[in-house]
Write an enzyme that holds these catalytic residues in place. Structure first.
Site, short mmCIF file in Angstrom:
data_model
loop_
_atom_site.label_atom_id
_atom_site.label_comp_id
_atom_site.label_asym_id
_atom_site.label_seq_id
_atom_site.Cartn_x
_atom_site.Cartn_y
_atom_site.Cartn_z
N CYS A 1 4.22 4.99 -15.93
CA CYS A 1 4.10 4.50 -17.30
C CYS A 1 3.06 3.38 -17.33
CB CYS A 1 5.45 4.00 -17.79
SG CYS A 1 5.39 3.29 -19.45
N CYS B 1 4.97 -0.13 -18.25
CA CYS B 1 5.92 -0.84 -17.38
C CYS B 1 5.87 -0.42 -15.92
CB CYS B 1 7.34 -0.66 -17.91
SG CYS B 1 7.99 1.02 -17.70
N CYS C 1 9.71 6.63 -22.31
CA CYS C 1 10.02 5.98 -21.05
C CYS C 1 11.39 5.31 -21.18
CB CYS C 1 8.94 4.95 -20.71
SG CYS C 1 9.29 3.99 -19.22
N CYS D 1 10.92 1.14 -20.78
CA CYS D 1 10.30 0.27 -21.79
C CYS D 1 10.24 0.89 -23.18
CB CYS D 1 8.90 -0.14 -21.34
SG CYS D 1 7.69 1.20 -21.39
N CYS E 1 4.57 17.61 -22.32
CA CYS E 1 3.20 17.46 -22.81
C CYS E 1 2.99 15.96 -23.07
CB CYS E 1 3.07 18.27 -24.09
SG CYS E 1 1.43 18.43 -24.74
#
Length: 131
Positions: A47, A50, A96, A99, A119
């Site tokens: 990510c 984070c 995510c 975060c 996707c």
């Protein structure tokens, strides 16, 4: 996984305008435009907000959709799946778990063994190359 919480000002300072628009405001990058769409390098996609590990390059495939596609996350616990009723359709949004960044969507039309297509917007990802 320990959750990451930041103020809007902190996210704006950390992210580019495009990363902020997609990750924090739920936008979408233009298809076929992302840095990782054609990427074949081995590693782990994290990510961008984070640094949580999200997807392995081993689960990446070319779906022809215009965005990086994966058939499975590193761990289901690293993602949150929410119902998205925007744009006059029902989809499953991928966020995510650490975060709450918007990452993209998951569809039930991927390859085996999962039959899923995650996707994901390139701007939401940071590839940590291996080897």
């Amino acid at each position: 996984m320990v959750e990451v919480e930041k103020s809007d000002a902190e996210w704006r300072a950390q992210l580019t305008d495009e990363q902020y628009a997609v990750c924090r405001q739920g936008g979408t990058e233009q298809p076929f435009s992302g840095a990782y769409y054609h990427c074949k390098e081995p590693g782990t996609y994290h990510c961008v907000c984070c640094d949580a590990p999200l997807f392995s390059s081993r689960a990446k495939y070319d779906s022809g959709s215009g965005w990086p596609s994966f058939w499975a996350p590193i761990s289901d616990d690293h993602l949150r799946i929410l119902e998205d009723r925007s744009l006059g359709m029902v989809r499953e949004e991928v966020r995510c778990a650490r975060c709450d960044a918007h990452l993209g969507h998951v569809f039930p039309d991927g390859p085996m063994p999962t039959g899923l297509r995650y996707c994901i917007n390139s701007v939401c990802l940071d590839l940590k190359r291996s080897g």
